[in-house]
Design a protein around this motif. Structure first.
Motif, PDB file in Angstrom:
ATOM      1  N   LEU A   1      -2.350   2.253 -28.367  1.00 30.32           N
ATOM      2  CA  LEU A   1      -2.855   2.436 -26.497  1.00 30.32           C
ATOM      3  C   LEU A   1      -2.575   0.920 -26.216  1.00 30.32           C
ATOM      4  N   ALA A   2      -2.174   1.571 -25.014  1.00 30.12           N
ATOM      5  CA  ALA A   2      -1.894   0.871 -23.828  1.00 30.12           C
ATOM      6  C   ALA A   2      -3.042   0.119 -22.856  1.00 30.12           C
ATOM      7  N   VAL A   3      -3.258  -0.946 -23.367  1.00 28.57           N
ATOM      8  CA  VAL A   3      -4.900  -1.385 -22.057  1.00 28.57           C
ATOM      9  C   VAL A   3      -4.067  -2.700 -21.340  1.00 28.57           C
ATOM     10  N   PRO A   4      -4.925  -2.962 -20.082  1.00 28.58           N
ATOM     11  CA  PRO A   4      -4.147  -4.867 -19.343  1.00 28.58           C
ATOM     12  C   PRO A   4      -4.378  -5.901 -20.049  1.00 28.58           C
ATOM     13  N   ASP A   5      -5.477  -5.570 -20.594  1.00 28.02           N
ATOM     14  CA  ASP A   5      -5.764  -6.628 -21.259  1.00 28.02           C
ATOM     15  C   ASP A   5      -7.219  -6.643 -22.139  1.00 28.02           C
ATOM     16  N   VAL A   6      -6.666  -7.007 -24.291  1.00 27.26           N
ATOM     17  CA  VAL A   6      -7.728  -6.218 -24.843  1.00 27.26           C
ATOM     18  C   VAL A   6      -8.568  -7.528 -25.035  1.00 27.26           C
ATOM     19  N   SER A   7      -8.687  -8.283 -24.886  1.00 28.59           N
ATOM     20  CA  SER A   7      -9.743  -9.366 -24.348  1.00 28.59           C
ATOM     21  C   SER A   7     -11.148  -9.023 -23.651  1.00 28.59           C
ATOM     22  N   HIS A   8     -10.147  -8.269 -22.600  1.00 28.23           N
ATOM     23  CA  HIS A   8     -11.806  -7.963 -21.526  1.00 28.23           C
ATOM     24  C   HIS A   8     -13.016  -6.707 -22.854  1.00 28.23           C
ATOM     25  N   TRP A   9     -13.504  -7.579 -21.808  1.00 22.53           N
ATOM     26  CA  TRP A   9     -14.921  -6.302 -22.645  1.00 22.53           C
ATOM     27  C   TRP A   9     -14.974  -4.490 -21.807  1.00 22.53           C
TER      28      TRP A   9
ATOM     29  N   PHE B   1     -12.443  -2.879 -21.627  1.00 24.17           N
ATOM     30  CA  PHE B   1     -11.231  -1.928 -22.304  1.00 24.17           C
ATOM     31  C   PHE B   1     -11.002  -2.116 -23.628  1.00 24.17           C
ATOM     32  N   GLY B   2     -12.246  -3.499 -23.892  1.00 27.33           N
ATOM     33  CA  GLY B   2     -12.413  -3.608 -25.489  1.00 27.33           C
ATOM     34  C   GLY B   2     -13.388  -2.728 -26.209  1.00 27.33           C
ATOM     35  N   ARG B   3     -14.138  -2.179 -25.171  1.00 29.09           N
ATOM     36  CA  ARG B   3     -15.082  -0.630 -25.439  1.00 29.09           C
ATOM     37  C   ARG B   3     -13.957   0.747 -25.175  1.00 29.09           C
ATOM     38  N   ILE B   4     -13.008   0.566 -24.776  1.00 31.90           N
ATOM     39  CA  ILE B   4     -12.519   2.307 -24.930  1.00 31.90           C
ATOM     40  C   ILE B   4     -11.564   2.263 -26.121  1.00 31.90           C
ATOM     41  N   ALA B   5     -11.074   0.813 -26.132  1.00 31.49           N
ATOM     42  CA  ALA B   5      -9.724   0.483 -27.189  1.00 31.49           C
ATOM     43  C   ALA B   5     -11.070   1.692 -28.891  1.00 31.49           C
TER      44      ALA B   5
ATOM     45  N   THR C   1      -4.129   2.723 -20.462  1.00 27.66           N
ATOM     46  CA  THR C   1      -4.766   2.215 -19.492  1.00 27.66           C
ATOM     47  C   THR C   1      -4.337   2.192 -18.129  1.00 27.66           C
ATOM     48  N   ALA C   2      -4.443   3.016 -16.652  1.00 24.83           N
ATOM     49  CA  ALA C   2      -4.010   1.819 -15.841  1.00 24.83           C
ATOM     50  C   ALA C   2      -4.780   0.530 -15.855  1.00 24.83           C
ATOM     51  N   SER C   3      -3.889  -0.248 -14.792  1.00 20.63           N
ATOM     52  CA  SER C   3      -4.371  -1.792 -14.377  1.00 20.63           C
ATOM     53  C   SER C   3      -4.794  -2.491 -13.003  1.00 20.63           C
ATOM     54  N   ARG C   4      -3.423  -1.956 -12.346  1.00 20.83           N
ATOM     55  CA  ARG C   4      -3.663  -2.324 -10.819  1.00 20.83           C
ATOM     56  C   ARG C   4      -3.783  -1.212  -9.322  1.00 20.83           C
ATOM     57  N   GLU C   5      -2.577  -0.717  -9.656  1.00 22.67           N
ATOM     58  CA  GLU C   5      -1.691   0.300  -9.015  1.00 22.67           C
ATOM     59  C   GLU C   5      -1.792   1.270  -9.516  1.00 22.67           C
ATOM     60  N   MET C   6      -1.747   2.958  -9.161  1.00 18.04           N
ATOM     61  CA  MET C   6      -1.581   3.966  -8.881  1.00 18.04           C
ATOM     62  C   MET C   6      -0.644   4.383  -9.205  1.00 18.04           C
ATOM     63  N   THR C   7       0.379   3.351  -8.347  1.00 20.03           N
ATOM     64  CA  THR C   7       1.900   3.629  -8.690  1.00 20.03           C
ATOM     65  C   THR C   7       2.758   3.108  -9.785  1.00 20.03           C
TER      66      THR C   7
ATOM     67  N   LEU D   1      -3.920   9.308 -19.868  1.00 22.66           N
ATOM     68  CA  LEU D   1      -4.407   8.867 -19.098  1.00 22.66           C
ATOM     69  C   LEU D   1      -5.630   8.370 -19.565  1.00 22.66           C
ATOM     70  N   ALA D   2      -6.377   7.452 -19.694  1.00 21.84           N
ATOM     71  CA  ALA D   2      -7.608   6.849 -20.514  1.00 21.84           C
ATOM     72  C   ALA D   2      -7.453   5.727 -19.122  1.00 21.84           C
ATOM     73  N   ASP D   3      -9.889   6.309 -18.784  1.00 22.26           N
ATOM     74  CA  ASP D   3      -9.806   5.902 -17.440  1.00 22.26           C
ATOM     75  C   ASP D   3      -9.776   5.831 -15.825  1.00 22.26           C
ATOM     76  N   GLU D   4      -8.467   5.938 -15.766  1.00 21.88           N
ATOM     77  CA  GLU D   4      -7.552   5.656 -14.537  1.00 21.88           C
ATOM     78  C   GLU D   4      -6.818   6.725 -14.607  1.00 21.88           C
ATOM     79  N   ALA D   5      -6.877   8.090 -13.935  1.00 23.45           N
ATOM     80  CA  ALA D   5      -6.208   8.764 -13.028  1.00 23.45           C
ATOM     81  C   ALA D   5      -4.330   8.267 -12.595  1.00 23.45           C
ATOM     82  N   ILE D   6      -3.913   9.054 -12.562  1.00 25.73           N
ATOM     83  CA  ILE D   6      -2.206   8.227 -11.858  1.00 25.73           C
ATOM     84  C   ILE D   6      -1.894   9.795 -10.791  1.00 25.73           C
ATOM     85  N   PRO D   7      -2.325  10.195  -9.629  1.00 23.76           N
ATOM     86  CA  PRO D   7      -1.495  10.818  -9.094  1.00 23.76           C
ATOM     87  C   PRO D   7      -0.671  11.014  -9.531  1.00 23.76           C
ATOM     88  N   SER D   8       0.354  10.200  -9.268  1.00 22.70           N
ATOM     89  CA  SER D   8       2.047  10.741  -9.356  1.00 22.70           C
ATOM     90  C   SER D   8       2.002  11.187 -10.829  1.00 22.70           C
ATOM     91  N   LEU D   9       1.884  11.251 -11.638  1.00 27.81           N
ATOM     92  CA  LEU D   9       1.700  11.294 -12.776  1.00 27.81           C
ATOM     93  C   LEU D   9       0.944  12.733 -13.220  1.00 27.81           C
TER      94      LEU D   9
END
Length: 329
Positions: free
Chosen positions: A61-69, A71-75, A120-126, A142-150
């Motif tokens: 599981l790759a998240v932007p920041d595992v310490s963030h509330w 993303f912690g819930r998703i984890a 899980t994406a963090s800042r951009e759709m690219t 992909l979790a939480d954010e869809a990425i149109p180019s994928l």
């Protein structure tokens, strides 16, 4: 395994079948073998299993920041799904999609240390170049954010557009006509959908961009006040920015909701305990994690195909609290 087989008076093959469950073993024999396994403290060698089956039964599981509330819930949801299906999870923080950190964790998938990845994406759709390469060859959800180019990848998201529509209609029904939108990162699909949804009711709403944090909402409202922007409704694209905005309005002597109605999105724990309680849209981050983990593992085991056809958009719920009221005259 040889020691256990000798102690149980059975063949090594019988011990193997008891552990794997791939062949039937007489219940009394299986119970005797399991008891000896406990006594010996036997643990199957993961490296040997991987060589034999080509699978590690571990997902990443790759998240932007595992310490963030958030993303912690998703984890936690991903871990619950994996545990139910007898898989392990390696959780990695990508530090907001830093390419070097991503490459390090993606190599775990390339070398089969993990069988698949929830991303899980963090800042951009690219997506980064590394993610594009990985997604073309390896199992990724992909979790939480869809990425149109994928767009060939399955995703599990919330219905951000409908949630924002509901908030916009709620504010409009209270007589508000002048709204400000505090969005998160401009490149995320969730933010584009939320801005679009609120603008159905407020087509001329001013949009400002922040970073999802309390301070961001606070500072953006400071800018609005400094420029004497007039508004009676404020839409925070997440709860933290909305709560930061409420704090700054309070300091400026602007009452919520008598002078300005404020709404958020997510329904974090803090939303129900601030004063006044924050009107928001509830999305289930735990379920996003669960569904993502389950979707990935079912794909790995051949029970479903890992394509965009398997994508899921989870329903959201409007939660009305004390931060919204009839627009002032």
């Amino acid at each position: 395994m040889q020691q256990i087989a000798a102690a149980a008076g059975v063949s090594v093959t019988t011990v193997s079948h008891t552990i794997s469950g791939k062949r039937p073993v007489r219940p009394d024999t299986a119970e005797r073998v399991r008891r000896l396994i406990e006594e010996f403290g036997y643990v199957p060698d993961s490296g040997a299993q991987r060589l034999k089956t080509g699978r590690s039964r571990i997902i990443g599981l790759a998240v932007p920041d595992v310490s963030h509330w958030y993303f912690g819930r998703i984890a936690r949801g991903v871990e619950e799904a994996a545990d139910e299906l007898d898989y392990g999870v390696i959780v990695a923080s990508t530090s907001n999609s830093d390419p070097r950190r991503e490459k390090r964790y993606f190599n775990m998938l390339r070398t089969r240390l993990i069988d698949g990845l929830v991303y899980t994406a963090s800042r951009e759709m690219t997506p980064t170049e590394e993610l594009v390469k990985l997604a073309s060859k390896s199992p990724v959800v992909l979790a939480d954010e869809a990425i149109p180019s994928l767009d060939g990848l399955p995703s599990v998201t919330s219905d951000n557009y409908v949630g924002a529509q509901d908030l916009g209609r709620h504010l409009a029904s209270l007589g508000h006509t002048r709204a400000v939108i505090l969005s998160g990162y401009a490149g995320l699909k969730s933010q584009i959908e939320r801005v679009k949804g609120i603008r159905e009711s407020f087509p001329n709403a001013l949009v400002l961009y922040g970073d999802f944090e309390l301070r961001s909402g606070y500072d953006l409202v400071s800018d609005l006040l400094a420029q004497d922007v007039r508004f009676t409704a404020l839409f925070g694209c997440n709860d933290l920015m909305a709560i930061g905005a409420m704090q700054r309005l309070r300091e400026a002597g602007i009452r919520v909701p008598e002078d300005v109605s404020v709404v958020g999105f997510d329904d974090v724990d803090m939303a129900s305990v601030v004063t006044p309680g924050l009107t928001t849209v509830r999305q289930d981050m735990l379920e996003i994690g669960r569904r993502s983990g389950r979707l990935l593992i079912e794909g790995l085991e051949g029970r479903t195909e890992l394509t965009s056809a398997g994508s899921v958009s989870l329903p959201v719920e409007l939660v009305i609290r004390g931060s919204t009221a009839t627009a002032p005259a």
